[in-house]
Design an enzyme around this catalytic site. Structure first.
Site, PDB file in Angstrom:
ATOM      1  N   LYS A  78      11.020   0.496  14.744  1.00  0.00           N
ATOM      2  CA  LYS A  78      10.914   1.954  14.931  1.00  0.00           C
ATOM      3  C   LYS A  78      11.690   2.484  16.123  1.00  0.00           C
ATOM      4  O   LYS A  78      12.056   3.655  16.155  1.00  0.00           O
ATOM      5  CB  LYS A  78       9.444   2.352  15.081  1.00  0.00           C
ATOM      6  CG  LYS A  78       8.679   2.157  13.798  1.00  0.00           C
ATOM      7  CD  LYS A  78       7.217   2.490  13.938  1.00  0.00           C
ATOM      8  CE  LYS A  78       6.502   2.088  12.660  1.00  0.00           C
ATOM      9  NZ  LYS A  78       5.590   3.055  12.160  1.00  0.00           N
ATOM     10  N   ASP A 110       4.452   9.424  11.770  1.00  0.00           N
ATOM     11  CA  ASP A 110       3.268   8.706  12.280  1.00  0.00           C
ATOM     12  C   ASP A 110       2.401   9.609  13.160  1.00  0.00           C
ATOM     13  O   ASP A 110       1.167   9.509  13.135  1.00  0.00           O
ATOM     14  CB  ASP A 110       3.692   7.494  13.115  1.00  0.00           C
ATOM     15  CG  ASP A 110       4.087   6.294  12.274  1.00  0.00           C
ATOM     16  OD1 ASP A 110       3.689   6.227  11.102  1.00  0.00           O
ATOM     17  OD2 ASP A 110       4.805   5.422  12.805  1.00  0.00           O
ATOM     18  N   LEU A 116       0.813  -1.217   0.000  1.00  0.00           N
ATOM     19  CA  LEU A 116       0.000   0.000   0.000  1.00  0.00           C
ATOM     20  C   LEU A 116       0.853   1.277   0.000  1.00  0.00           C
ATOM     21  O   LEU A 116       0.553   2.230  -0.720  1.00  0.00           O
ATOM     22  CB  LEU A 116      -0.942  -0.028   1.212  1.00  0.00           C
ATOM     23  CG  LEU A 116      -1.840   1.164   1.436  1.00  0.00           C
ATOM     24  CD1 LEU A 116      -2.628   1.515   0.184  1.00  0.00           C
ATOM     25  CD2 LEU A 116      -2.800   0.893   2.596  1.00  0.00           C
ATOM     26  N   ALA A 147       1.798   0.059  23.262  1.00  0.00           N
ATOM     27  CA  ALA A 147       2.908   0.858  23.789  1.00  0.00           C
ATOM     28  C   ALA A 147       4.168   0.618  22.970  1.00  0.00           C
ATOM     29  O   ALA A 147       5.274   0.839  23.453  1.00  0.00           O
ATOM     30  CB  ALA A 147       3.156   0.529  25.263  1.00  0.00           C
TER      31      ALA A 147
HETATM   32  P1  NAP Z   1       5.501  -3.044  17.930  1.00  0.00           P
HETATM   33  O1  NAP Z   1       6.495  -1.999  18.305  1.00  0.00           O
HETATM   34  O2  NAP Z   1       5.941  -4.446  17.711  1.00  0.00           O
HETATM   35  O3  NAP Z   1       4.349  -3.022  19.093  1.00  0.00           O
HETATM   36  C1  NAP Z   1       3.386  -3.988  19.157  1.00  0.00           C
HETATM   37  C2  NAP Z   1       2.322  -3.615  20.189  1.00  0.00           C
HETATM   38  O4  NAP Z   1       1.229  -4.501  20.007  1.00  0.00           O
HETATM   39  C3  NAP Z   1       2.755  -3.754  21.637  1.00  0.00           C
HETATM   40  O5  NAP Z   1       2.106  -2.774  22.422  1.00  0.00           O
HETATM   41  C4  NAP Z   1       2.252  -5.162  21.995  1.00  0.00           C
HETATM   42  O6  NAP Z   1       1.994  -5.349  23.375  1.00  0.00           O
HETATM   43  C5  NAP Z   1       0.946  -5.170  21.248  1.00  0.00           C
HETATM   44  N1  NAP Z   1       0.459  -6.508  20.927  1.00  0.00           N
HETATM   45  C6  NAP Z   1       0.984  -7.407  20.069  1.00  0.00           C
HETATM   46  N2  NAP Z   1       0.215  -8.512  20.013  1.00  0.00           N
HETATM   47  C7  NAP Z   1      -0.829  -8.296  20.864  1.00  0.00           C
HETATM   48  C8  NAP Z   1      -1.967  -9.065  21.233  1.00  0.00           C
HETATM   49  N3  NAP Z   1      -2.178 -10.295  20.722  1.00  0.00           N
HETATM   50  N4  NAP Z   1      -2.843  -8.537  22.107  1.00  0.00           N
HETATM   51  C9  NAP Z   1      -2.639  -7.302  22.620  1.00  0.00           C
HETATM   52  N5  NAP Z   1      -1.579  -6.523  22.312  1.00  0.00           N
HETATM   53  C10 NAP Z   1      -0.680  -7.023  21.442  1.00  0.00           C
HETATM   54  O7  NAP Z   1       4.718  -2.642  16.595  1.00  0.00           O
HETATM   55  P2  NAP Z   1       4.456  -1.158  16.027  1.00  0.00           P
HETATM   56  O8  NAP Z   1       5.594  -0.723  15.180  1.00  0.00           O
HETATM   57  O9  NAP Z   1       4.048  -0.296  17.157  1.00  0.00           O
HETATM   58  O10 NAP Z   1       3.218  -1.421  15.019  1.00  0.00           O
HETATM   59  C11 NAP Z   1       1.940  -1.813  15.506  1.00  0.00           C
HETATM   60  C12 NAP Z   1       0.957  -1.870  14.340  1.00  0.00           C
HETATM   61  O11 NAP Z   1       0.704  -0.562  13.846  1.00  0.00           O
HETATM   62  C13 NAP Z   1       1.436  -2.683  13.139  1.00  0.00           C
HETATM   63  O12 NAP Z   1       0.345  -3.462  12.672  1.00  0.00           O
HETATM   64  C14 NAP Z   1       1.762  -1.638  12.091  1.00  0.00           C
HETATM   65  O13 NAP Z   1       1.605  -2.098  10.765  1.00  0.00           O
HETATM   66  C15 NAP Z   1       0.729  -0.566  12.420  1.00  0.00           C
HETATM   67  N6  NAP Z   1       1.094   0.795  11.972  1.00  0.00           N
HETATM   68  C16 NAP Z   1       0.235   1.475  11.158  1.00  0.00           C
HETATM   69  C17 NAP Z   1       0.548   2.757  10.731  1.00  0.00           C
HETATM   70  C18 NAP Z   1      -0.359   3.526   9.830  1.00  0.00           C
HETATM   71  O14 NAP Z   1       0.060   4.555   9.274  1.00  0.00           O
HETATM   72  N7  NAP Z   1      -1.620   3.131   9.661  1.00  0.00           N
HETATM   73  C19 NAP Z   1       1.737   3.362  11.150  1.00  0.00           C
HETATM   74  C20 NAP Z   1       2.555   2.664  12.013  1.00  0.00           C
HETATM   75  C21 NAP Z   1       2.230   1.361  12.412  1.00  0.00           C
HETATM   76  P3  NAP Z   1       3.145  -5.856  24.388  1.00  0.00           P
HETATM   77  O15 NAP Z   1       3.915  -4.614  24.774  1.00  0.00           O
HETATM   78  O16 NAP Z   1       2.403  -6.471  25.506  1.00  0.00           O
HETATM   79  O17 NAP Z   1       3.983  -6.852  23.627  1.00  0.00           O
END
Ligand code: NAP
Length: 279
Positions: free
Chosen positions: A67, A103, A19, A127
């Site tokens: 990140k 972001d 995307l 977080a």
């Molecule tokens: P990350 O640093 O790996 O953080 C993952 C987060 O998700 C942590 O808070 C983790 O909790 C939580 N988590 C994972 N599995 C879970 C579950 N089964 N139940 C509850 N909480 C869970 O990842 P990130 O970089 O922040 O990205 C997160 C998401 O945002 C991704 O899907 C990414 O594609 C999306 N995103 C979208 C945009 C956009 O522009 N739309 C921009 C950035 C990111 P714990 O701390 O307990 O492990």
């Protein structure tokens, strides 16, 4: 030949999705720029950044899960990204790599399409790297933010760091705290729980959602997540992750090309992508 025939940009992710490429490429075409965009699957972040320098790649989006770990690998981090503590964009100026965060502004602009965030009670779930930017951006925009996370300690750490950086009163709690959802006017999922390849499970019980709420899921693979389906069933207004991706991509486009992003062209690419995904 000492230069590539195109200026190359792209993204580094363990879970690449087309995307971002579709939106950036549409912008290049709209302005007639000699740029190209490649989503690179990546396991070794440091090696990929060496490749960026060696190949003269102009800009890279940084996705999950890099990140935060990218911060010490860069030559410079701009002030906003340093305050947020997460980088999602790297710009290469003659081998010098600077980290930015687009972001935060993306999340605020996506919420603003439906409700002005100032004074609004927002519960941010997560977080990680993305949640840091979402919570920081919305608190900067005047929202009253509560962070909840599966690992509660990380939610408190994030709330403390934003409170210290902004002088705002950001609260925190466990993901199981249903009062955090009962009090919220806006709920934002910034976890990876709803991603197709991470189980696609909503982190919120449906009973916690109400028709007078706005629910945003920043996950965009799939666009219609389980959380958004629950929220729509409960009568809430929903915002899908493509809206945040669009707004943060426009800011990236400007950093890479030095030109204002042709937002309508990027938005049209988003609509085409969603239509293709859902057909
Ligand atoms: P990350 O640093 O790996 O953080 C993952 C987060 O998700 C942590 O808070 C983790 O909790 C939580 N988590 C994972 N599995 C879970 C579950 N089964 N139940 C509850 N909480 C869970 O990842 P990130 O970089 O922040 O990205 C997160 C998401 O945002 C991704 O899907 C990414 O594609 C999306 N995103 C979208 C945009 C956009 O522009 N739309 C921009 C950035 C990111 P714990 O701390 O307990 O492990």
């Amino acid at each position: 030949m000492d230069r590539l025939p195109v200026t190359l940009c792209g993204s580094l992710s363990r879970y690449p999705v087309g995307l971002g490429a579709a939106m950036h490429e549409a912008g290049y075409r709209a302005l007639g720029l000699g740029f190209a965009y490649v989503p690179f699957p990546c396991e070794d972040l440091a090696a990929a950044l060496s490749g960026m320098r060696a190949l003269g790649i102009r800009g890279l989006g940084i996705s999950m899960p890099f990140k935060i770990e990218i911060l010490p690998l860069l030559d410079a981090v701009d002030e906003l990204a340093a305050r947020i503590g997460a980088v999602n964009t790297v710009v290469n100026d003659s081998g010098r790599l600077t980290g930015y965060n687009t972001d935060a502004v993306g999340a605020v602009l996506a919420v603003e399409e439906v409700i002005p965030p100032r004074g609004v009670q927002v519960t941010v779930i997560g977080a990680g790297g993305a949640a840091r930017a979402v919570a920081f951006g919305l608190a900067s925009a005047g929202a009253r933010v509560c962070v909840v996370n599966r690992t509660e300690r990380s939610a408190h750490e994030l709330a403390r760091s934003i409170s210290a950086a902004l002088g705002a009163d950001v609260s925190a709690g466990p993901l199981s705290d249903l009062a955090a959802f009962a009090n919220a006017q806006v709920v934002v999922n910034a976890t990876s729980a709803t991603m197709a390849d991470r189980g696609a499970l909503s982190p919120v019980p449906a009973v916690a959602l109400r028709r007078d709420q706005v629910v945003m899921d920043i996950v965009y693979k799939p666009i219609r997540t389980t959380l958004l389906a629950q929220a729509a069933d409960r009568g809430a207004r929903v915002i899908h992750g493509g809206r945040m991706l669009l707004h943060q991509a426009c800011r990236q486009f400007e950093l890479y090309t030095g030109r204002p992003a042709p937002r309508l062209a990027l938005d049209a690419a988003l609509s085409r992508f969603i239509a293709g995904d859902e057909s």
